[in-house]
Motif scaffolding. Structure first.
Motif, PDB file in Angstrom:
ATOM      1  N   PHE A   1       0.851  -1.186   0.000  1.00 49.18           N
ATOM      2  CA  PHE A   1       0.000   0.000   0.000  1.00 49.18           C
ATOM      3  C   PHE A   1       0.889   1.239   0.000  1.00 49.18           C
ATOM      4  CE2 PHE A   1       0.790  -1.249   4.353  1.00 49.18           C
ATOM      5  CZ  PHE A   1       1.068  -0.066   5.025  1.00 49.18           C
ATOM      6  N   ARG A   2       0.355   2.313  -0.534  1.00 53.68           N
ATOM      7  CA  ARG A   2       1.111   3.562  -0.605  1.00 53.68           C
ATOM      8  C   ARG A   2       1.054   4.273   0.735  1.00 53.68           C
ATOM      9  NH1 ARG A   2       3.347   6.767  -4.543  1.00 53.68           N
ATOM     10  NH2 ARG A   2       3.394   9.022  -4.156  1.00 53.68           N
ATOM     11  N   ASP A   3       2.231   4.577   1.272  1.00 51.45           N
ATOM     12  CA  ASP A   3       2.352   5.278   2.542  1.00 51.45           C
ATOM     13  C   ASP A   3       2.768   6.717   2.258  1.00 51.45           C
ATOM     14  OD1 ASP A   3       2.968   6.332   4.996  1.00 51.45           O
ATOM     15  OD2 ASP A   3       4.160   4.628   5.688  1.00 51.45           O
ATOM     16  N   PRO A   4       1.856   7.684   2.363  1.00 46.01           N
ATOM     17  CA  PRO A   4       2.179   9.070   2.008  1.00 46.01           C
ATOM     18  C   PRO A   4       3.214   9.713   2.920  1.00 46.01           C
ATOM     19  CG  PRO A   4       0.018   8.949   3.040  1.00 46.01           C
ATOM     20  CD  PRO A   4       0.462   7.536   2.812  1.00 46.01           C
ATOM     21  N   LYS A   5       3.499   9.093   4.061  1.00 48.73           N
ATOM     22  CA  LYS A   5       4.486   9.656   4.992  1.00 48.73           C
ATOM     23  C   LYS A   5       5.918   9.387   4.542  1.00 48.73           C
ATOM     24  CE  LYS A   5       2.971   7.467   8.620  1.00 48.73           C
ATOM     25  NZ  LYS A   5       1.885   6.714   7.948  1.00 48.73           N
ATOM     26  N   VAL A   6       6.105   8.438   3.620  1.00 49.13           N
ATOM     27  CA  VAL A   6       7.446   8.094   3.139  1.00 49.13           C
ATOM     28  C   VAL A   6       8.003   9.238   2.316  1.00 49.13           C
ATOM     29  CG1 VAL A   6       8.721   6.558   1.589  1.00 49.13           C
ATOM     30  CG2 VAL A   6       7.071   5.612   3.218  1.00 49.13           C
TER      31      VAL A   6
END
Length: 362
Positions: free
Chosen positions: A181-186
């Motif tokens: 899943f895409r983690d926007p915090k990365v």
């Protein structure tokens, strides 16, 4: 001011990738973009020396650099591909001093929608041809792409009882697109440490993380694979989440770097894929994996790329030329620069400082 300029109006030789028959839909969705890079390198000290390495796109049947021009107040420069991956790099350096350190690059890039037919892939895979020697380097591990330990155990589990290469690819692709899943915090595109992802059991990340996991699992299963680092140039015909532009086709793309992937089937060649954009579509449009739109893109991106994007290189864990203070470099999807030996933050274009813009012109 010492000024050098390079101009070429025909296609440059930029590490062309071999394309086999039936891999491309001829002249379908051809697009052309004008891309501009502007650098004005900043540092805490006024009196400093600087070095810059900027990736230049490779040439292939699906993307061509039709025009390249650059100028600036640098003291030295070269264009080289002196690295194990033949990654094309524009290098510029500035002597120690208080003068501005600028570089301006203009390119025109033509792209063509890239798709490899499934029947073609499956037929080639069923023939079980040997892997060419020139491709075997993409079976090897790197610091961020391990092929043993827990990652190998996972790859074996996902491909259990499968002998056909493409069947293995499909099993791994399905698991990666379903599980990650895409983690926007990365930060940025992510580090792409596939071994760490598997060891931790945390499968959130950005495009480099997800593409690297896909690549590592394929290599661990005996299938050559590689990341392709590049940048989005314009709008997507599929989703606003997957492109960048305004109403006039002009876009600031300084932070729109994107990592894709390819896998190799002997007899079919390099096959485009993009598992990471499945997760981006889900996050931005708030969709689930079993939603119709996600299913359609998942099916497409097993064997195609929408070419509102251009690829730079496939390089991982390598040493730039000339050799920088920091090495090896994890990847070269962003401009990389050093000031008095300190690495500048390429994730922060404004403080670096650089700006990248793109405009579709065809």
């Amino acid at each position: 001011m010492k000024r050098r300029e390079f101009l070429k109006t025909s296609a440059l030789t930029l590490g062309a990738v071999s394309i086999l028959p039936n891999q491309l839909l001829a002249n379908e969705n051809s697009r052309r973009f004008k891309v501009i890079y502007d650098f004005d390198i900043k540092y805490d000290e006024k009196n400093f020396a600087a070095k810059l390495w900027n990736p230049i796109p490779y040439d292939s049947d699906y993307q061509k650099v039709k025009f390249l021009k650059f100028s600036g107040d640098y003291n030295d420069y070269n264009i080289n591909e002196e690295n194990p991956y033949d990654a094309k790099v524009l290098y510029a350096s500035w002597d120690k001093g208080e003068t501005k350190k600028t570089l301006h690059i203009e390119m025109e890039i033509e792209t063509t929608y890239r798709k490899v037919g499934l029947k073609f892939i499956k037929k080639a895979s069923s023939e079980n041809l040997p892997i060419p020697d020139g491709v075997k380097m993409y079976l090897e591990p790197t610091e961020h792409i391990p092929t043993t330990g827990k990652l190998k155990e996972l790859a074996d589990k996902l491909t259990k009882n499968k002998t056909d290469r493409f069947d293995k690819v499909k099993a791994i692709y399905d698991w990666v697109t379903y599980t990650t899943f895409r983690d926007p915090k990365v930060l940025g595109c992510g580090v792409g440490d596939a071994g760490k992802m598997v060891k931790s059991g945390y499968f959130g990340g950005k495009c480099t993380d997800i593409s690297s996991l896909f690549v590592a699992l394929l290599r661990a299963s005996g299938i050559p694979a590689r990341e392709v680092f590049g940048i989005r140039l314009g709008k997507s015909e599929y989703s606003k989440a997957l492109g960048k532009s305004d109403d006039k086709g002009f876009a600031t793309i300084s932070s729109w770097q994107h990592c894709r992937a390819e896998y190799y089937i002997p007899g079919a060649g390099w096959i485009p894929s993009d598992p990471a954009d499945i997760t981006k579509l889900e996050l931005v449009e708030k969709l689930k994996y079993d939603d119709k739109k996600v299913k359609e893109l998942t099916s497409r991106y097993l064997h195609s790329w929408e070419m509102n994007w251009v690829g730079f290189n496939h390089a991982r864990d390598f040493i730039l030329s000339p050799k920088p203070t920091q090495f090896p470099l994890n990847m070269l999807g962003y401009p990389y620069a050093e000031a008095d030996g300190d690495t500048l933050n390429y994730y922060s274009p404004k403080t670096f400082a650089y700006k990248i813009t793109s405009q579709e012109i065809k």
